[in-house]
Design a protein around this motif. Structure first.
Motif, PDB file in Angstrom:
ATOM      1  N   HIS A   1       0.850  -1.192   0.000  1.00 13.52           N
ATOM      2  CA  HIS A   1       0.000   0.000   0.000  1.00 13.52           C
ATOM      3  C   HIS A   1       0.886   1.243   0.000  1.00 13.52           C
ATOM      4  O   HIS A   1       1.933   1.281   0.667  1.00 13.52           O
TER       5      HIS A   1
ATOM      6  N   GLY B   1       1.840   2.697   3.407  1.00 11.80           N
ATOM      7  CA  GLY B   1       2.905   1.994   4.115  1.00 11.80           C
ATOM      8  C   GLY B   1       4.278   2.390   3.606  1.00 11.80           C
ATOM      9  O   GLY B   1       5.221   2.584   4.390  1.00 11.80           O
TER      10      GLY B   1
ATOM     11  N   GLU C   1      -0.371  -1.339   7.493  1.00 11.64           N
ATOM     12  CA  GLU C   1       0.338  -1.112   6.241  1.00 11.64           C
ATOM     13  C   GLU C   1       1.835  -0.918   6.466  1.00 11.64           C
ATOM     14  O   GLU C   1       2.660  -1.308   5.623  1.00 11.64           O
TER      15      GLU C   1
ATOM     16  N   GLU D   1       3.290  -4.437   7.009  1.00 13.35           N
ATOM     17  CA  GLU D   1       3.357  -5.097   5.702  1.00 13.35           C
ATOM     18  C   GLU D   1       4.589  -4.618   4.930  1.00 13.35           C
ATOM     19  O   GLU D   1       5.340  -5.426   4.361  1.00 13.35           O
TER      20      GLU D   1
END
Length: 474
Positions: A74, A77, A99, A102
């Motif tokens: 994303h 992120g 995010e 991740e």
């Protein structure tokens, strides 16, 4: 292999590294995350992130492209990762955390993982551990699990309602941190065993509300005017004095709870006593202190892995016994400047510089103890001259840059409180009459429970250690 061929191979590797580096200097890369395009310097990305290091050393076709796509991430992120890599400390809400985790896992951004660890609190710890487990970010996973274990009394019901059984099992398998204290003791060499029985490091058994002996100090060790701190679940003692003339102790020690043993470590190049000692990210910082009754501004850093001391930037001015703390992997120290001024400096490791953060001016009062909790610095100070034993407290918010004064005072008739240590979202404070745990909530410390005081006079050092069950049963 001949020496000539080895040299040729080495030369070939050097040339490859030089070509690799020269290809990155001043080069730009467009990183596409979702529908968002980021134009960044290749060198910045490679120096900061294992993913890009591997990409540009791999020789893959992507390493020669001016644009790459990061699928499955994303944009928010990646934006957070870039902010952290530039030295920012962004606050994150729930979606941001997911995010960011991740992105940290996919790109292997160590500094982002560290920032996430620093942000763990009672409100987000369950989200942290669950998301870290999902993406395999193990350092964050372990840190969140330990935080939950240390706050288990408050969080158990929510943990068992929200987390899968395998995460609960891991949390419950961890050893919680224990409140540990040691008083000021001189060396006890040779046949001189006076006071030897009291030369102990003790921990608070909260279930029994009693202090128990963890270990004896080595005979050559002194905690009188020494630097004492915990780092990576080990206890360190640096410097100190013995004798009426304050002779410097040149032996330094490390206690490892894992095998219940003491070992000698190298001494700083500059012997010192009445120093401040703090441990952060695998390093000990010996700050200021005295030598031959001269107050010093020198600072030395001990790297635990290399077992070497190196000098760092001097303090802005000499200081002995200065209040010092760490929070968010940052180091802060209080320096006094007459009249009635307490200045807080931060050590910026990447620049090897001390930066003035803020100044506190209070009538007839100076900061004597400082404790960091997330992005707040709590400065405990003596009361004015007509009520010196009162312990007053001010809070400085690193994010807002604002000071506030906490209501009430933090002492009793047996003396003022000038030692405190964080455990989760609690702070344990100590004097001879009582141990008091507070729940920390921004601009307030709410008393939670009172336990037995530490029966030692003089200076006391406190810290948290995870003690194996075998140590607590001996």
């Amino acid at each position: 292999m001949s020496a000539d061929s080895s040299e040729a191979e080495s030369s070939g590797c050097d040339s490859a590294d030089e070509r690799y580096a020269s290809g990155l200097v001043s080069a730009k890369l467009t990183v596409v995350v979702g529908d968002t395009h980021f134009l960044e310097e290749k060198m910045f990305l490679v120096q900061s992130c294992e993913y890009f290091q591997a990409l540009y050393r791999s020789g893959m076709k992507e390493s020669r492209q001016e644009k790459i796509h990061l699928n499955g991430l994303h944009a928010r992120g990646f934006l957070i990762a870039l902010a952290v890599l530039r030295g920012e400390k962004p606050a994150l809400d729930g979606d941001d955390i997911v995010e960011a985790i991740e992105c940290a896992a996919f790109l292997q951004v160590a500094s982002l993982t560290k920032h996430l660890i620093n942000l763990i609190d009672s409100d987000n710890c369950l989200l942290m551990i669950h998301t870290a487990a999902t993406f395999g970010l193990m350092d964050l996973y372990h840190a969140a699990a330990l935080f939950i274990q240390n706050m288990y009394t408050d969080l158990e019901a929510e943990v068992k309602k929200s987390l899968p059984s395998e995460l609960i099992s891991y949390i419950e398998s961890l050893t919680p941190s224990v409140f540990v204290a040691v008083g000021a003791h001189v060396t006890c060499g040779g046949a001189d065993t006076v006071h030897a029985a009291s030369r102990t490091i003790c921990y608070l058994d909260e279930a029994c509300n009693s202090w128990k002996v963890l270990t004896d100090l080595p005979l050559e060790a002194s905690t009188s005017m020494a630097g004492v701190t915990a780092l990576d679940n080990k206890l360190y003692i640096i410097g100190g004095v013995h004798g009426l003339h304050k002779q410097v102790v040149d032996a330094c020690f490390c206690y490892d709870v894992k095998d219940d043993s003491w070992s000698r470590i190298p001494s700083p190049a500059q012997l010192r006593y009445n120093l401040s000692l703090v441990g952060v990210d695998g390093r000990l910082y010996a700050i200021g202190g005295e030598y031959e009754r001269t107050v010093m501004s020198s600072v030395e850093i001990y790297d635990v892995k290399t077992e070497r001391w190196e000098f760092a930037a001097h303090l802005p001015r000499p200081a002995a016994g200065a209040a010092c703390t760490k929070t968010m992997s940052r180091i802060f120290v209080c320096l006094w400047r007459p009249m009635e001024t307490t200045e807080i400096y931060e050590y910026i490791s990447r620049k090897d510089e001390w930066h003035l953060v803020t100044t506190l001016i209070r009538h007839q009062s100076y900061g004597h103890c400082m404790v960091g909790h997330r992005d707040n610095l709590y400065v405990m100070r003596n009361g004015p001259s007509d009520d010196f034993l009162r312990c007053l407290m001010d809070c400085y918010s690193l994010s807002s840059g604002q000071w506030s004064t906490l209501p009430g005072h933090f002492a009793n008739s047996k003396g003022s409180l000038f030692t405190a240590v964080v455990k989760g979202d609690s702070v344990f404070t100590l004097n001879r009459s009582m141990t008091l745990e507070y729940i920390v909530g921004g601009k307030n410390w709410k008393p939670r429970r009172q336990m037995k005081g530490f029966p030692r006079s003089g200076s006391v050092w406190t810290f948290m250690l995870q003690l194996p069950e075998s140590l607590m049963l001996k």
